[in-house]
Enzyme design. Structure first.
Site, mmCIF file in Angstrom:
data_model
loop_
_atom_site.group_PDB
_atom_site.id
_atom_site.type_symbol
_atom_site.label_atom_id
_atom_site.label_comp_id
_atom_site.label_asym_id
_atom_site.label_seq_id
_atom_site.Cartn_x
_atom_site.Cartn_y
_atom_site.Cartn_z
ATOM 1 N N ARG A 69 0.776 -1.310 0.028
ATOM 2 C CA ARG A 69 0.207 0.058 0.072
ATOM 3 C C ARG A 69 0.991 1.134 -0.065
ATOM 4 N NH1 ARG A 69 -1.754 0.837 4.431
ATOM 5 N NH2 ARG A 69 -1.177 -0.986 5.574
ATOM 6 N N SER A 248 -1.156 -3.490 10.175
ATOM 7 C CA SER A 248 -0.655 -4.239 9.297
ATOM 8 C C SER A 248 0.495 -5.036 9.469
ATOM 9 C CB SER A 248 -0.527 -3.444 7.957
ATOM 10 O OG SER A 248 -1.512 -3.057 7.619
ATOM 11 N N ARG A 377 2.218 -12.087 -0.606
ATOM 12 C CA ARG A 377 0.736 -12.613 -0.012
ATOM 13 C C ARG A 377 0.308 -13.678 -0.722
ATOM 14 N NH1 ARG A 377 -1.614 -8.869 4.032
ATOM 15 N NH2 ARG A 377 0.103 -7.197 4.350
#
Ligand code: GTP
Ligand code: SPV
Ligand code: MN
Length: 594
Positions: A69, A248, A377
Site C-alpha cells: 500500500r 498491518s 501474500r
C-alpha cells in the site's frame, strides 16, 4: 446483467473515459474464472503451479515498485478539507476527479473492461453492502472472486437501488509517480490508478470495507474496524468471541487462526476463525456488540507462515490460491518464502523474477536478497480454512465479549492490560503505537502512533472517529471489555520474549476469564494488569512466572516519554480530539508520576 439505471449510466460514463475495446461482466462462475485464468497464464500474468501439490493455484508478480500500500498517495477527497482531517492526505474532489481523469483517459485502450459486482458480507443481508469494481486486470478479477462475493445475485440484491460503491481501477502504466488511491466518501466512489498491488486495487478491501465503510458507519451508527474476529470454544462447548485490531503485518491472521497449545487442545479447547482483517460491528437487539466479517477470503502475509506458526493459514493456501510476489521453486514448480521451512530452494526465481541465490540472503537487506518479498501474500478462500467458524457467513455476525488492541512494541507496552471502562478503552485504542512493517511502502521498524490500527484507513477526521467510538459506547448496554496486548517485547539481544503464535491463546483466555469475572487483576497506572501467576505457562519451555512478571512490568520513564509523544500526536490530530481523551491522558500522566 442489470437494468439498474444508476449502474448502467455510471458504467457508460467510465467507459467513455477509459475507452476499453470491450466489456465483460463477471458472473462468479467457475467457467468464466477458468477462461480468465487461461488468458492470464497465456499472457504471463499468472503462472500455474504444480497441479498435484497446488491444484488450481497460481503465482503472480507485481511490478518491483508496486508491492505494498502507498499511504503517501492515498487521499480522502471530501468537499471540506477539515472533514478528511489532519492525518489523512486530502485533495479537493473536483480537482482530484479532473487530475485523475487525465490519467484514466484512454487507459483501457485495446483492453477489456471487467465489471465486478460484489457484496461485502453475505448477499442480501441488511448488514451487507454492495460495490461494483471496474478493472482492466484479470489478476484483480481473480482476487476479487476469492476475497468477496461476486455474481448476478449481487445485482439482484441491488435491484434498482442507486446505493452502491463505485470503484474504478486502472493499472495504466503502473507509474509510481502518478499512482493515486483516492476516496470520495461523499460520492460513494473510489478511484485507483497506476497500481496493481492488492491493498491498492482490490477495492472491496481497505478502500471500501474500511475507508468508505468507516465514513458510512459514522453516518449510520455502526463501526468498520481493522480487526480479526475469533471464537474460542471451551471444553463445555460454549464459544466466546473477541475481535482484535493490530496494525498491518502485526499478527491478525495468525491470532485469528491460532492452534491452541497442547495443554488446551487436550482439554478440548478449540479456535474458530470468523475473520482475519476487517470487522463491521453493530449494536445487536440484545444490547451487545455484534461483529461480522465482510470479506470472503484471506489476503495474508506469506513470509513467516509455516506448519508450526500458522498451520491453518498454510492449509488455506493448498488449493485455489493466488500467490503474489513469493519465490518460485523451479525444482517442483511450487512456491517458497522466508520462514516456510529451513530448506531454501536451490533452483528458484525470486519475487522480482530473477534467479535467486539463497547463499546471498542477508536478513539486514531482505528487500534485495530475499526469495519472497517481505510483503508477499496469498489470496485464499475462507472456505479452505480448517478452523472456519460455523458463524462465518451468519448475516448478523457474532457477539463480542472483548475487543483487543495491540501493536508491535519492543519496549513499553506490556504483554496485556485491561482498560477501566469503554471510554478508557477507546483512549487506549487512540494511543496505540506500533513499529512500521513492509505492508506499506516506507521506512520499516519506526514506532508511529496507529490509533485502533486504523491510521491509514479512517475515511474521515481522526478526532471525529474517536468521538464516534465514544458515541457508540453510549449506545451499547452490554459493551465488551477492552484490552491491549503486545506479543513483540524484546530482550536486550532483540529476541522476542513471549513465544507468541498459538501461545497467545494463554493471554486470550486470561482476557476471557476477566470478562467472565473469574480472575482478579492488579491496578496499575495504565489499567488492570494480570497477576503473573494467572497467565497459564503450563507446558511452555523457558517461560517462568518471572518472565511474565518482566512482560507486565511498567517502565514509568518510557511511558512518560510516550505521554509526551501522545500529546504531540493529539495536537497533530487537531481540534476534534474528544475532551474525554485529554482527561484520560491527564489521568495517565498523573498515575505515572504518582
Ligand atoms: P495484514 O494482513 O497486513 O493486516 O497483517 P496481519 O495483522 O494479519 O499479520 P500476520 O498475522 O500476517 O502476521 C504478520 C507477521 O507477524 C508474520 O511474519 C508473522 O509470522 C508475525 N507474527 C504474527 N503473530 C506473531 C506472534 O505472536 N509473535 C511473533 N513474534 N510474531 C508474530
Ligand atoms: C494490510 O496492509 O493491512 C493488509 C494488506 O491487510 S492490504 O490489502 O494490502 O491492505
Ligand atoms: Mn490488514
Amino acid at each position: 446483467m442489470t437494468q439498474n439505471k444508476a449502474v448502467l449510466s455510471w458504467i457508460d460514463e467510465m467507459k467513455a473515459l477509459v475507452e476499453p475495446k470491450d466489456i465483460l461482466w463477471i458472473d462468479g462462475s467457475e467457467k468464466q474464472a477458468d477462461a480468465l485464468r487461461k488468458i492470464a497464464c497465456a499472457s504471463g500474468e499468472l503462472e500455474a503451479l504444480n497441479p498435484e501439490k497446488f491444484p488450481n493455484c497460481y503465482l503472480h508478480r507485481t511490478a518491483v515498485n508496486d508491492v505494498a500500500r502507498v499511504e503517501g498517495r492515498t487521499f480522502i477527497c471530501t468537499r471540506k478539507k477539515e472533514d478528511a482531517g489532519n492525518i489523512n492526505n486530502w485533495m479537493d474532489p473536483v480537482e482530484c476527479y479532473e487530475k485523475l481523469s487525465k490519467l484514466y483517459k484512454g487507459s483501457y485502450r485495446g483492453k477489456t473492461m471487467y465489471v465486478i459486482p460484489y457484496s461485502m458480507g453475505v448477499v442480501g443481508s441488511s448488514f451487507s453492502k454492495i460495490g461494483i469494481e471496474l478493472t482492466d486486470s484479470i489478476y484483480v478479477v481473480l482476487n476479487m472472486l476469492i476475497m468477496t462475493r461476486v455474481g448476478p445475485e449481487v445485482l439482484e440484491a441491488l435491484g434498482d437501488n442507486p446505493d452502491f460503491v463505485k470503484g474504478l481501477h486502472a493499472t495504466a502504466n503502473c507509474d509510481a509517480e502518478n499512482r493515486y488511491i483516492c476516496h470520495f466518501p461523499e460520492d460513494n466512489t473510489i478511484w485507483s490508478v497506476n497500481s496493481a498491488y492488492g491493498g491498492n486495487v482490490l477495492l472491496g478491501k481497505k478502500c471500501f470495507a474500511l475507508r468508505i465503510a468507516s465514513y458510512l458507519g459514522r453516518k449510520e451508527g455502526w463501526m468498520a474496524e481493522h480487526m480479526l474476529i475469533l471464537g474460542i470454544e471451551f471444553p463445555n462447548g460454549e464459544i466466546k468471541y473477541v475481535s482484535a485490531a493490530f496494525p498491518s503485518a502485526c499478527g491478525k491472521t495468525n491470532l485469528a487462526m491460532m492452534i491452541p497449545p497442547e495443554v488446551y487442545k487436550k482439554k478440548g479447547y478449540k479456535v474458530w476463525t470468523v475473520g482475519d482483517d476487517i470487522a463491521w460491528i453493530r449494536v445487536g437487539e440484545d444490547g451487545r456488540l455484534w461483529a461480522m466479517n465482510p470479506e470472503n477470503g484471506f489476503f495474508g502475509v506469506a513470509p513467516g507462515t509455516n506448519e508450526h506458526s500458522n498451520y491453518n493459514a498454510l492449509m488455506t493456501t493448498k488449493k485455489n490460491c493466488i500467490f503474489t510476489n513469493v519465490g518460485h521453486d523451479l525444482s517442483d514448480n511450487t512456491v517458497w518464502w522466508e520462514g516456510l521451512n529451513d530448506n531454501p530452494p536451490k533452483n528458484a526465481i525470486n519475487w522480482k523474477g530473477e534467479v535467486w541465490d539463497y547463499k546471498k540472503y542477508d536478513k539486514a537487506d531482505k528487500i534485495n536478497t530475499s526469495c519472497a518479498h517481505p510483503n508477499s501474500r496469498f489470496t485464499a478462500m475462507a472456505s479452505n480454512c480448517p478452523c472456519l467458524s460455523s458463524e462465518f457467513a451468519s448475516p448478523k455476525g457474532v457477539p463480542l465479549s472483548a475487543i483487543i488492541f495491540g501493536g508491535r512494541r519492543a519496549k513499553t507496552a506490556p504483554l496485556v492490560y485491561e482498560s477501566r471502562s469503554w471510554q478508557h478503552g477507546a483512549f487506549v485504542g487512540s494511543i496505540m503505537a506500533s513499529e512500521t512493517t513492509a505492508a506499506a511502502a516506507g521506512a520499516l521498524g519506526v514506532v508511529r502512533r496507529d490509533p485502533m490500527a486504523m491510521r491509514p484507513f479512517v475515511g474521515y477526521d481522526m478526532g471525529d472517529y474517536w468521538q464516534h467510538w465514544l458515541d457508540m459506547g453510549k449506545k451499547i448496554p452490554n459493551p465488551p471489555k477492552i484490552f491491549h496486548v503486545n506479543w513483540f517485547r524484546t530482550d536486550d539481544e532483540g529476541h522476542f520474549i513471549w513465544p507468541g503464535f498459538g501461545d497467545n491463546m494463554r493471554v486470550v483466555l486470561w482476557i476471557l476469564a476477566r470478562c467472565a469475572g473469574k480472575v482478579d487483576a492488579v491496578e496499575s497506572p495504565i489499567g488492570y494488569l494480570p497477576k503473573p501467576e494467572d497467565i497459564n505457562i503450563e507446558g511452555l519451555d523457558g517461560v517462568t512466572v518471572d518472565t511474565i512478571k518482566e512482560l507486565v512490568t511498567i517502565d514509568r520513564k518510557s511511558w512518560l516519554e510516550d505521554v509526551e509523544n501522545i500529546k504531540e500526536f493529539y495536537k497533530q490530530v487537531g481540534a476534534r480530539v474528544p475532551k474525554e481523551f485529554y482527561t484520560e491522558l491527564e489521568t495517565l500522566e498523573t498515575n505515572l508520576k504518582a
